[in-house]
Design an enzyme around this catalytic site. Structure first.
Site, mmCIF file in Angstrom:
data_model
loop_
_atom_site.group_PDB
_atom_site.id
_atom_site.type_symbol
_atom_site.label_atom_id
_atom_site.label_comp_id
_atom_site.label_asym_id
_atom_site.label_seq_id
_atom_site.Cartn_x
_atom_site.Cartn_y
_atom_site.Cartn_z
ATOM 1 C CB CYS A 284 -5.660 3.373 -1.665
ATOM 2 S SG CYS A 284 -4.519 4.030 -0.779
ATOM 3 C CG ASP B 41 -2.023 0.925 1.077
ATOM 4 O OD1 ASP B 41 -2.176 1.985 0.707
ATOM 5 O OD2 ASP B 41 -3.330 0.480 1.648
ATOM 6 C CG ASP B 42 -0.035 4.826 0.075
ATOM 7 O OD1 ASP B 42 -0.798 4.811 -1.180
ATOM 8 O OD2 ASP B 42 -0.193 5.535 0.875
ATOM 9 C CG ASP C 119 -2.152 0.944 -3.298
ATOM 10 O OD1 ASP C 119 -0.954 1.230 -3.086
ATOM 11 O OD2 ASP C 119 -2.977 1.040 -2.520
ATOM 12 C CG ASN C 120 -1.051 4.830 -4.455
ATOM 13 O OD1 ASN C 120 -2.084 4.416 -4.354
ATOM 14 N ND2 ASN C 120 -0.153 5.462 -3.601
#
Ligand SMILES: *[C@@H]1O[C@H](CO)[C@@H](O)[C@H](O)[C@H]1NC(C)=O
Ligand SMILES: *[C@@H]1O[C@H](CO)[C@@H](O)[C@H](O)[C@H]1NC(C)=O
Ligand SMILES: *[C@@H]1O[C@H](CO)[C@@H](O)[C@H](O)[C@H]1NC(C)=O
Ligand SMILES: *[C@@H]1O[C@H](CO)[C@@H](O)[C@H](O)[C@H]1NC(C)=O
Ligand SMILES: *[C@@H]1O[C@H](CO)[C@@H](O)[C@H](O)[C@H]1NC(C)=O
Ligand SMILES: *[C@@H]1O[C@H](CO)[C@@H](O)[C@H](O)[C@H]1NC(C)=O
Length: 601
Positions: free
Chosen positions: A67, A31-32, A324-325
């Site tokens: 996200c 995540d991130d 996700d990013n």
């Protein structure tokens, strides 16, 4: 089932890759996780088990740097402008919007089940997927699931999770990424014991910021779930005590775009004051904590790979690792966060190992999260005709497919920029922090060029040549001197921008194959597949007169009326929109926006 078997037989007959049967898939998504601050290099077990055994896709991008919309893009294979899930919470995003858009009934896990797979998921699936709405309706598509739920999703020590649709359970006192790792291990074991091929996804929250939720006293409405109270902060991520000693000397790489002397970017980014030393120290520690939180994921990777090996299925399993990013912290003077179109936020890790995939290799083909669902479906021997991306050729000779895959990534964003950490000015969702963070962008990576072009809702534009300027510090639109002697394939910058803008006009509303082959909208017979070909002087008049990308206002979601031309208008009618002038927030120096679009047409 019958169609899926036929599909699979047809695939098996055509496939040059000699996969004996539908392979298993283990998909790990963090995540991130940044691609530009070295986070991947600080995961030795990821390196040992996946990077060294698989192929790294060096030009992989997310298409929307936040996200929930990015995950919807990933699990549907459709661009955000087609899913219309553009935010983390209502009204423009989050689980309620996902349900409303029909995505819960029609997305990758459902399709994988139809293709004969057993599907499992643990960790964070969506945002605004809560302890109150997790059963309204239940998530579809999984044979086994254990989801982190809001408002506790990012609360590292107080996770609440719903297993197979049961009432949420409280994991207070346990470290969330470790809880998810244990659940992943259990599901993987269960999947291996089953008869069907499996698709297991693991989505720990590391290294996302920590958000401590106020324990709710009663049912929360949708907005309260996102902003339960003043305790709610995007704070330094928590890590397990066993990793506290690590990375004491780490510092964020001091690249050219690290807290630069001159402001960079456009819109709110161009207005940012320089970070002071306290903030820089804080950001270094912020990133150290992110690296520590990732160690739990790293250990999990080793456990999962060892399990696959012990059970004798490692050689039949594709293992994906991505996020996700991306993330920034100090680059462009920014507090920690995402939501930007710069490479810090969109250029992310993707590594895949599996049968037939080259070990320790890197590939330069351009890929994006829009291609993930098509890729996973093609491994399952299935396909769909509503994808906005295309399957990544994992097993073929990549170089031969490079041109036909295209050079472009369609990047988009709607809403606000949200600085995280203790110096971020935002109380999440309480007041808008940096509004006017709505933009369309194009990332183009060819044989001998690497470019970024963006158009903001404020009317501002950016262009960077990343070969000269990897940090995206020198915006040609802010300094026309840069453009003066610039040429690409022997053509001027102005001619280049006409092409990039016209390509973005197609991409910002594209659907299906138009997203995969956008030049075909300008050159119907397929004669142009690359920027270099489109730069042919014969097309100058056409591109010069083509309607330009523009917004009539800054909106927080995908409001069609605000987004200017949506259809390609015949070049006989010259009508481009320049949007609005750059804003000057009160009490700040006016942004010197030299060079407007009209200077160049
Ligand atoms: C997984 O769920 C699908 C859809 O409900 C079902 O058809 C399939 O039999 C299940 N697989 C297993 C192994 O239970
Ligand atoms: C940096 O700015 C913050 C926030 O205004 C302040 O608390 C801190 O003392 C400043 N540090 C320095 C070294 O000026
Ligand atoms: C890229 O290189 C090719 C030759 O390899 C050349 O024909 C083309 O003009 C170049 N394009 C650009 C944009 O520099
Ligand atoms: C396709 O278009 C190009 C450029 O306009 C032209 O040169 C070529 O002759 C066309 N080919 C066909 C088959 O129409
Ligand atoms: C955002 O853009 C609008 C124009 O759409 C402008 O009126 C407003 O002042 C801008 N706000 C800020 C904070 O820059
Ligand atoms: C996207 O969703 C929002 C919120 O529901 C809605 O207002 C908007 O019209 C939708 N946009 C499109 C293009 O359908």
């Amino acid at each position: 089932m019958k169609t899926s078997l036929l599909n699979w037989l047809a695939w098996a007959a055509l496939c040059t890759c000699a996969l004996a049967k539908q392979p298993n898939i283990l998909f790990i998504i963090t995540d991130d996780q940044d691609g530009h601050m070295g986070s991947v290099e600080h995961m030795p077990l990821l390196k040992k088990h996946i990077i060294d055994q698989g192929t790294s896709y060096e030009n992989h991008f997310c298409t929307i740097a936040i996200c929930c919309p990015s995950r919807v893009n990933l699990w549907t294979g459709r661009a955000a402008h087609n899913t219309n899930v553009t935010d983390v919470g209502p009204p423009y995003g989050g689980y309620p919007k996902i349900v409303k858009e029909g995505i819960n009934d029609d997305y990758l896990p459902v399709w994988m089940q139809s293709a004969g797979y057993s599907t499992y998921y643990t960790g964070k699936l969506w945002n605004a997927h809560t302890i109150n709405n997790y059963n309204q309706p239940f998530v579809k598509g999984y044979n086994g699931s254990d989801f982190l739920l809001d408002p506790f999703t990012y609360d590292y020590w107080h996770a609440r999770m719903s297993r197979n649709g049961e009432a949420p359970r409280d994991y207070s006192g346990q470290y969330s990424p470790d809880v998810v790792a244990d659940k992943a291990y259990g599901f993987l074991e269960e999947a291996i014991e089953g008869d069907a091929p499996f698709f297991v996804t693991v989505a720990p929250i590391a290294p996302h910021s920590n958000i401590v939720a106020n324990p709710p006293s009663g049912p929360l409405n949708e907005l309260e779930v996102l902003a339960p109270g003043p305790v709610n902060k995007f704070a330094i991520p928590e890590y397990a005590p066993r990793h506290a000693h690590l990375f004491k000397d780490y510092k964020i790489p001091r690249t050219e775009n690290f807290n630069p002397e001159q402001a960079s970017g456009a819109s709110w980014v161009a207005q940012l004051p320089r970070l002071n030393d306290t903030m820089i120290d804080y950001n270094d520690e912020f990133q150290r904590a992110r690296l520590r939180s990732l160690q739990s994921v790293d250990e999990m990777i080793e456990r999962l790979i060892n399990l696959l090996e012990e059970k004798g299925v490692l050689e039949d399993t594709f293992v994906f690792f991505t996020t996700d990013n991306g993330f920034h912290a100090s680059q462009h003077r920014m507090h920690p966060g995402k939501e930007c179109g710069y490479d810090t936020d969109i250029h992310i890790p993707l590594v895949i190992r599996g049968p037939g995939i080259a070990a320790g290799a890197t590939k330069n083909i351009v890929t994006s999260h829009t291609d993930m669902a098509p890729t996973l479906m093609s491994l399952a021997g299935a396909s769909r005709d509503d994808f906005d991306g295309s399957a990544i050729p994992l097993l073929e000779d990549h170089e031969s497919t490079e041109v036909s895959r295209g050079e472009h990534v369609n990047v988009e964003f709607w809403g606000i920029g949200l600085p995280e950490g203790k110096f971020g000015i935002a109380e999440p969702f309480g007041g808008l922090s940096y509004p006017n963070n709505t933009y369309k962008a194009l990332r183009l990576v060819g044989h001998n060029y690497s470019l970024y072009y963006s158009v903001w809702c404020t009317g501002e534009r950016e262009f960077y040549d990343l070969h000269r300027d990897p940090g995206q510090m020198h915006n040609f639109f802010a300094d026309p001197q840069l453009a003066k002697d610039y040429t690409i394939a022997g053509r001027s910058w102005q001619q280049l921008i006409y092409r990039l803008d016209a390509l973005l006009v197609v991409l910002k509303t594209c659907k299906g194959n138009t997203c995969v082959k956008p030049w075909n909208s300008h050159h119907k017979n397929g004669s142009v597949e690359t920027l270099t070909e489109a730069l042919n002087p014969r097309f100058d008049n056409y591109y010069m007169k083509h309607p330009k990308v523009g917004f009539s206002s800054c909106e927080l979601g995908y409001i069609k009326e605000a987004e200017g031309n949506r259809e390609r208008i015949s070049h006989a009618g010259v009508q481009w929109q320049t949007g609005l002038e750059a804003p000057t927030p009160e009490g700040q120096q006016p942004f010197q926006y030299r060079g407007s679009w009209s200077d160049w047409v």
